[in-house]
Design a protein around this motif. Structure first.
Motif, short mmCIF file in Angstrom:
data_model
loop_
_atom_site.label_atom_id
_atom_site.label_comp_id
_atom_site.label_asym_id
_atom_site.label_seq_id
_atom_site.Cartn_x
_atom_site.Cartn_y
_atom_site.Cartn_z
N ALA A 12 0.83 -1.20 0.00
CA ALA A 12 0.00 0.00 0.00
C ALA A 12 0.87 1.26 0.00
CB ALA A 12 -0.94 0.00 1.20
N ALA A 13 1.95 1.25 0.79
CA ALA A 13 2.86 2.40 0.82
C ALA A 13 3.56 2.57 -0.53
CB ALA A 13 3.89 2.23 1.94
N ALA A 14 4.03 1.46 -1.11
CA ALA A 14 4.67 1.52 -2.43
C ALA A 14 3.66 2.00 -3.48
CB ALA A 14 5.23 0.15 -2.81
N SER A 15 2.45 1.51 -3.37
CA SER A 15 1.41 1.91 -4.31
C SER A 15 1.05 3.38 -4.15
CB SER A 15 0.16 1.04 -4.11
OG SER A 15 0.43 -0.29 -4.48
N ALA A 16 1.11 3.88 -2.94
CA ALA A 16 0.82 5.30 -2.71
C ALA A 16 1.86 6.18 -3.42
CB ALA A 16 0.79 5.60 -1.21
N VAL A 17 3.12 5.79 -3.32
CA VAL A 17 4.17 6.53 -4.02
C VAL A 17 3.95 6.43 -5.53
CG1 VAL A 17 6.66 6.67 -4.49
CG2 VAL A 17 5.84 6.27 -2.15
N LEU A 47 4.00 4.46 -16.07
CA LEU A 47 5.06 5.05 -15.24
C LEU A 47 4.84 4.72 -13.78
CD1 LEU A 47 5.47 8.53 -16.97
CD2 LEU A 47 7.02 6.57 -17.07
N GLY A 48 3.61 4.78 -13.33
CA GLY A 48 3.31 4.41 -11.95
C GLY A 48 3.62 2.95 -11.68
N LEU A 55 9.74 -0.38 -6.19
CA LEU A 55 9.54 -0.35 -4.74
C LEU A 55 9.12 -1.71 -4.20
CD1 LEU A 55 7.79 3.13 -4.36
CD2 LEU A 55 10.18 2.53 -3.81
N SER A 56 8.33 -2.44 -4.97
CA SER A 56 7.85 -3.76 -4.52
C SER A 56 8.99 -4.75 -4.37
CB SER A 56 6.82 -4.31 -5.50
OG SER A 56 5.63 -3.57 -5.44
N VAL A 57 9.90 -4.79 -5.33
CA VAL A 57 10.99 -5.76 -5.24
C VAL A 57 12.05 -5.32 -4.23
CG1 VAL A 57 10.65 -6.70 -7.56
CG2 VAL A 57 12.28 -4.83 -7.23
N ARG A 58 12.09 -4.04 -3.95
CA ARG A 58 13.08 -3.54 -2.98
C ARG A 58 12.59 -3.65 -1.54
NH1 ARG A 58 17.97 -2.63 -1.22
NH2 ARG A 58 18.34 -0.57 -0.40
N PHE A 59 11.29 -3.36 -1.31
CA PHE A 59 10.81 -3.24 0.06
C PHE A 59 9.67 -4.17 0.46
CE2 PHE A 59 12.41 1.06 -1.05
CZ PHE A 59 13.45 1.12 -0.14
N VAL A 60 8.98 -4.77 -0.50
CA VAL A 60 7.76 -5.52 -0.16
C VAL A 60 7.94 -7.02 -0.27
CG1 VAL A 60 5.31 -5.82 -0.67
CG2 VAL A 60 6.35 -3.56 -0.94
N LYS A 70 14.15 -9.27 -15.79
CA LYS A 70 13.48 -8.65 -16.95
C LYS A 70 12.14 -9.33 -17.21
CE LYS A 70 17.64 -7.04 -19.22
NZ LYS A 70 18.55 -7.18 -20.35
N LEU A 71 12.12 -10.65 -17.11
CA LEU A 71 10.88 -11.40 -17.27
C LEU A 71 9.91 -11.07 -16.13
CD1 LEU A 71 9.15 -13.46 -18.76
CD2 LEU A 71 10.37 -15.27 -17.51
N GLU A 72 10.45 -10.94 -14.93
CA GLU A 72 9.62 -10.60 -13.78
C GLU A 72 8.98 -9.22 -13.96
OE1 GLU A 72 10.45 -11.35 -9.27
OE2 GLU A 72 11.36 -9.42 -9.83
N PHE A 73 9.79 -8.24 -14.38
CA PHE A 73 9.25 -6.89 -14.61
C PHE A 73 8.19 -6.92 -15.71
CE2 PHE A 73 9.35 -2.87 -17.01
CZ PHE A 73 8.83 -2.04 -16.03
#
Length: 133
Positions: A12-17, A47-48, A55-60, A70-73
């Motif tokens: 939710a925080a990542a999504s807010a950003v 872009l969002g 943010l998801s792969v870094r913090f969530v 690349k496949l994951e993204f």
């Protein structure tokens, strides 16, 4: 269950950003760039989604189903297309049919997309205990 709650809160925080980026670009393109709102909404959503992924792969999410980032993204963005469809539908109904300004319809659209995107991405890309393919 607590882990799911924590992931949802971080998402939710990542999504807010990501929403701030999405919303800001949407308003800039429609208000100052003269873009049609549905075209602007598509660009701003992508872009969002990029910000949401980073943010998801870094913090969530820490358990990845795929080793290839690349496949994951790509999968993350493709799953987000479901969110794009929901986003555009809500914008079309609220702004295109009901005449509600995009300033008000975009936050409503974002609420509709959040739950679907979190569930799809968590289950298909980042499920806990996943073994990378």
């Amino acid at each position: 269950m607590f882990k799911l709650f924590c992931e949802a809160a971080k998402y939710a925080a990542a999504s807010a950003v990501a929403f701030v980026v999405d919303y800001g670009v949407l308003l800039a393109l429609t208000r100052y760039g003269g873009w049609f709102y549905l075209a602007a909404a598509t660009v701003s959503f992508v872009l969002g989604a990029t910000v949401a992924y980073l943010l998801s792969v870094r913090f969530v999410f820490h358990a990845h189903r795929l080793r290839n980032r690349k496949l994951e993204f790509t999968s993350f963005v493709l799953l987000g297309l479901f969110g794009v469809a929901i986003n555009l539908l809500v914008l079309y109904v609220m702004t295109g049919r009901l005449g509600i300004d995009v300033v008000y319809s975009k936050p409503v659209a974002a609420c509709f997309t959040f739950g679907a995107n979190f569930a799809l991405r968590r289950q298909l890309l980042f499920r806990t205990g996943a073994s990378p393919a």
